[in-house]
Write a protein that holds these residues in place. Structure first.
Motif, PDB file in Angstrom:
ATOM      1  N   ASP A   1       0.848  -1.184   0.000  1.00  8.97           N
ATOM      2  CA  ASP A   1       0.000   0.000   0.000  1.00  8.97           C
ATOM      3  C   ASP A   1       0.889   1.241   0.000  1.00  8.97           C
ATOM      4  OD1 ASP A   1      -1.762   2.050   0.422  1.00  8.97           O
ATOM      5  OD2 ASP A   1      -2.794   1.079   2.076  1.00  8.97           O
ATOM      6  N   ILE A   2       0.958   1.896  -1.122  1.00  9.18           N
ATOM      7  CA  ILE A   2       1.839   3.049  -1.303  1.00  9.18           C
ATOM      8  C   ILE A   2       1.509   4.166  -0.328  1.00  9.18           C
ATOM      9  CG2 ILE A   2       2.502   4.869  -2.931  1.00  9.18           C
ATOM     10  CD1 ILE A   2       2.036   2.800  -5.153  1.00  9.18           C
ATOM     11  N   ALA A   3       0.237   4.461  -0.186  1.00  7.90           N
ATOM     12  CA  ALA A   3      -0.169   5.558   0.704  1.00  7.90           C
ATOM     13  C   ALA A   3       0.137   5.227   2.158  1.00  7.90           C
ATOM     14  CB  ALA A   3      -1.651   5.867   0.522  1.00  7.90           C
ATOM     15  N   PHE A   4      -0.217   4.042   2.603  1.00  7.69           N
ATOM     16  CA  PHE A   4      -0.019   3.657   3.998  1.00  7.69           C
ATOM     17  C   PHE A   4       1.459   3.559   4.353  1.00  7.69           C
ATOM     18  CE2 PHE A   4       0.459   0.453   7.346  1.00  7.69           C
ATOM     19  CZ  PHE A   4      -0.275   1.065   8.357  1.00  7.69           C
ATOM     20  N   GLU A   5       2.258   2.999   3.453  1.00  7.12           N
ATOM     21  CA  GLU A   5       3.685   2.813   3.722  1.00  7.12           C
ATOM     22  C   GLU A   5       4.484   4.091   3.491  1.00  7.12           C
ATOM     23  OE1 GLU A   5       5.130   0.129   4.973  1.00  7.12           O
ATOM     24  OE2 GLU A   5       3.277  -1.047   4.992  1.00  7.12           O
ATOM     25  N   ARG A   6       3.835   5.144   3.001  1.00  4.75           N
ATOM     26  CA  ARG A   6       4.431   6.457   2.795  1.00  4.75           C
ATOM     27  C   ARG A   6       5.545   6.449   1.738  1.00  4.75           C
ATOM     28  NH1 ARG A   6       2.784  10.377   5.567  1.00  4.75           N
ATOM     29  NH2 ARG A   6       4.715  11.542   5.574  1.00  4.75           N
ATOM     30  N   PHE A   7       5.365   5.649   0.688  1.00  5.82           N
ATOM     31  CA  PHE A   7       6.275   5.698  -0.447  1.00  5.82           C
ATOM     32  C   PHE A   7       5.971   6.966  -1.240  1.00  5.82           C
ATOM     33  CE2 PHE A   7       6.315   1.093   0.257  1.00  5.82           C
ATOM     34  CZ  PHE A   7       7.667   0.842   0.176  1.00  5.82           C
ATOM     35  N   ASP A   8       7.013   7.571  -1.793  1.00  2.00           N
ATOM     36  CA  ASP A   8       6.792   8.748  -2.629  1.00  2.00           C
ATOM     37  C   ASP A   8       6.113   8.358  -3.928  1.00  2.00           C
ATOM     38  OD1 ASP A   8       7.715  10.711  -0.921  1.00  2.00           O
ATOM     39  OD2 ASP A   8       9.773  10.571  -1.654  1.00  2.00           O
ATOM     40  N   LEU A   9       6.632   7.322  -4.588  1.00  2.00           N
ATOM     41  CA  LEU A   9       5.994   6.816  -5.792  1.00  2.00           C
ATOM     42  C   LEU A   9       6.494   5.416  -6.081  1.00  2.00           C
ATOM     43  CD1 LEU A   9       8.059   7.009  -8.506  1.00  2.00           C
ATOM     44  CD2 LEU A   9       7.593   9.403  -8.168  1.00  2.00           C
ATOM     45  N   ALA A  10       5.759   4.730  -6.925  1.00  2.00           N
ATOM     46  CA  ALA A  10       6.127   3.371  -7.336  1.00  2.00           C
ATOM     47  C   ALA A  10       6.022   3.298  -8.847  1.00  2.00           C
ATOM     48  CB  ALA A  10       5.190   2.351  -6.702  1.00  2.00           C
ATOM     49  N   LEU A  11       6.926   2.567  -9.468  1.00  2.00           N
ATOM     50  CA  LEU A  11       6.859   2.331 -10.907  1.00  2.00           C
ATOM     51  C   LEU A  11       6.103   1.032 -11.134  1.00  2.00           C
ATOM     52  CD1 LEU A  11      10.421   3.368 -12.053  1.00  2.00           C
ATOM     53  CD2 LEU A  11       8.320   4.697 -12.149  1.00  2.00           C
ATOM     54  N   ARG A  12       5.285   1.035 -12.172  1.00  2.00           N
ATOM     55  CA  ARG A  12       4.387  -0.099 -12.404  1.00  2.00           C
ATOM     56  C   ARG A  12       4.242  -0.334 -13.899  1.00  2.00           C
ATOM     57  NH1 ARG A  12      -1.513  -0.260 -12.723  1.00  2.00           N
ATOM     58  NH2 ARG A  12      -2.283  -1.970 -11.475  1.00  2.00           N
ATOM     59  N   TRP A  13       4.261  -1.604 -14.279  1.00  2.00           N
ATOM     60  CA  TRP A  13       4.030  -1.991 -15.667  1.00  2.00           C
ATOM     61  C   TRP A  13       2.906  -3.014 -15.641  1.00  2.00           C
ATOM     62  CZ3 TRP A  13       8.239  -4.637 -19.143  1.00  2.00           C
ATOM     63  CH2 TRP A  13       7.823  -4.617 -20.481  1.00  2.00           C
ATOM     64  N   SER A  14       1.700  -2.536 -15.806  1.00  2.00           N
ATOM     65  CA  SER A  14       0.538  -3.401 -15.668  1.00  2.00           C
ATOM     66  C   SER A  14      -0.627  -2.845 -16.452  1.00  2.00           C
ATOM     67  CB  SER A  14       0.155  -3.528 -14.193  1.00  2.00           C
ATOM     68  OG  SER A  14      -1.032  -4.270 -14.048  1.00  2.00           O
ATOM     69  N   ASN A  15      -1.488  -3.736 -16.870  1.00  2.00           N
ATOM     70  CA  ASN A  15      -2.692  -3.345 -17.578  1.00  2.00           C
ATOM     71  C   ASN A  15      -3.909  -3.356 -16.653  1.00  2.00           C
ATOM     72  OD1 ASN A  15      -3.783  -2.436 -19.967  1.00  2.00           O
ATOM     73  ND2 ASN A  15      -4.361  -4.466 -20.661  1.00  2.00           N
ATOM     74  N   SER A  16      -3.702  -3.708 -15.399  1.00  2.00           N
ATOM     75  CA  SER A  16      -4.816  -3.750 -14.459  1.00  2.00           C
ATOM     76  C   SER A  16      -5.057  -2.370 -13.860  1.00  2.00           C
ATOM     77  CB  SER A  16      -4.550  -4.777 -13.363  1.00  2.00           C
ATOM     78  OG  SER A  16      -3.415  -4.407 -12.624  1.00  2.00           O
ATOM     79  N   ALA A  17      -6.250  -2.179 -13.373  1.00  2.00           N
ATOM     80  CA  ALA A  17      -6.639  -0.881 -12.831  1.00  2.00           C
ATOM     81  C   ALA A  17      -5.867  -0.572 -11.549  1.00  2.00           C
ATOM     82  CB  ALA A  17      -8.127  -0.868 -12.542  1.00  2.00           C
ATOM     83  N   PRO A  18      -5.307   0.634 -11.444  1.00  2.00           N
ATOM     84  CA  PRO A  18      -4.641   1.023 -10.206  1.00  2.00           C
ATOM     85  C   PRO A  18      -5.691   1.394  -9.159  1.00  2.00           C
ATOM     86  CG  PRO A  18      -4.590   2.828 -11.757  1.00  2.00           C
ATOM     87  CD  PRO A  18      -5.212   1.662 -12.477  1.00  2.00           C
ATOM     88  N   PRO A  19      -5.320   1.411  -7.896  1.00  2.00           N
ATOM     89  CA  PRO A  19      -6.272   1.837  -6.868  1.00  2.00           C
ATOM     90  C   PRO A  19      -6.778   3.245  -7.165  1.00  2.00           C
ATOM     91  CG  PRO A  19      -4.306   0.879  -5.870  1.00  2.00           C
ATOM     92  CD  PRO A  19      -4.027   1.028  -7.344  1.00  2.00           C
ATOM     93  N   PRO A  20      -8.067   3.506  -6.951  1.00  2.00           N
ATOM     94  CA  PRO A  20      -8.654   4.800  -7.330  1.00  2.00           C
ATOM     95  C   PRO A  20      -8.089   5.988  -6.560  1.00  2.00           C
ATOM     96  CG  PRO A  20     -10.232   3.475  -6.118  1.00  2.00           C
ATOM     97  CD  PRO A  20      -9.046   2.600  -6.382  1.00  2.00           C
TER      98      PRO A  20
END
Length: 180
Positions: A1-20
Motif C-alpha cells: 500500500d503506497i499511501a499507507f507505507e508512505r512511499f513517494d511513488l512506485a513504478l508499475r508496468w501493468s494493464n490492471s486498474a490502479p487503486p482509485p
C-alpha cells in the motif's frame, strides 16, 4: 500500500486498474513485437497471419497460464491464438537470447531487440499486427495526489520521462486501465 507505507511513488508496468486513490502518470511507452532470426524463418517459413503461429515454435515471456495465448490487433481486428511455447521463462532477455539462437518466434519488448533488428540479426514477424500483452503499453508511476505536489517527486517524474524518452510525458492516464 503506497499511501499507507508512505512511499513517494512506485513504478508499475501493468494493464490492471490502479487503486482509485492513486494518481497514475505515464513515464515510458513499451511496445511489443514478434521477431525471429532469418535462419528460423528460412527453415520454417514466415507466418502470413496470426492463425499460422500455432504451426511454429513460439518463445514466450511466461508468468502464468494467461501468457499461453497471444493477442494481436490490427485495424480493429483482434486475433487471439494459442502460442505453443517450446520455451517458457520469466525473463525477457532470456526470450531474446533464445530467439537469437534460432529457436523460434519470440514476443519481446521492442526496446530489447531494436539493435538486433537494425543489424538484421532478427526480422519482424507479422509487422502489421500489434501484440497486446497483459502488461499494457505504458510503464507508469503511481503516487498519491499529495505526494505528486512535492517538488522532488515532480522532478523525479520529469527526469524519468525525459530519460526514457516518453512520448507520453504530458499525457494523463485514462481510467480504469492506466497501463494501456
Amino acid at each position: 500500500d503506497i499511501a499507507f507505507e508512505r512511499f513517494d511513488l512506485a513504478l508499475r508496468w501493468s494493464n490492471s486498474a490502479p487503486p482509485p486513490e492513486l494518481v497514475c502518470v505515464p513515464v515510458a511507452r513499451v511496445d511489443w513485437v514478434l521477431v525471429a532470426t532469418p535462419g528460423y524463418l528460412a527453415e520454417r517459413g514466415t507466418p502470413a497471419t496470426p492463425d499460422a503461429l500455432p504451426q511454429h515454435d513460439c518463445l514466450a515471456y511466461w508468468r502464468g497460464a494467461l501468457d499461453e495465448a497471444w493477442t494481436l490487433v490490427r485495424e480493429g481486428q483482434e486475433a487471439r491464438v494459442q502460442a505453443p511455447s517450446r520455451y517458457h521463462v520469466d525473463n525477457p532477455e532470456a526470450v531474446l537470447d533464445a530467439a537469437l539462437a534460432g529457436l523460434g518466434i519470440a514476443l519481446v519488448p521492442s526496446y530489447l531487440c531494436a539493435a538486433e533488428l537494425a543489424r538484421g540479426e532478427l526480422r519482424p514477424v507479422l509487422p502489421s499486427w500489434t501484440p497486446r500483452t497483459r502488461f499494457g503499453t505504458f510503464i507508469t508511476a503511481l503516487t498519491t495526489p499529495e505526494r505528486l505536489r512535492v517538488a522532488r517527486n515532480r522532478t523525479l517524474l520529469t527526469y524519468l520521462q525525459a530519460g526514457l524518452d516518453a512520448p507520453c510525458a504530458q499525457t494523463a492516464c485514462d481510467r480504469p486501465f492506466c497501463g494501456r
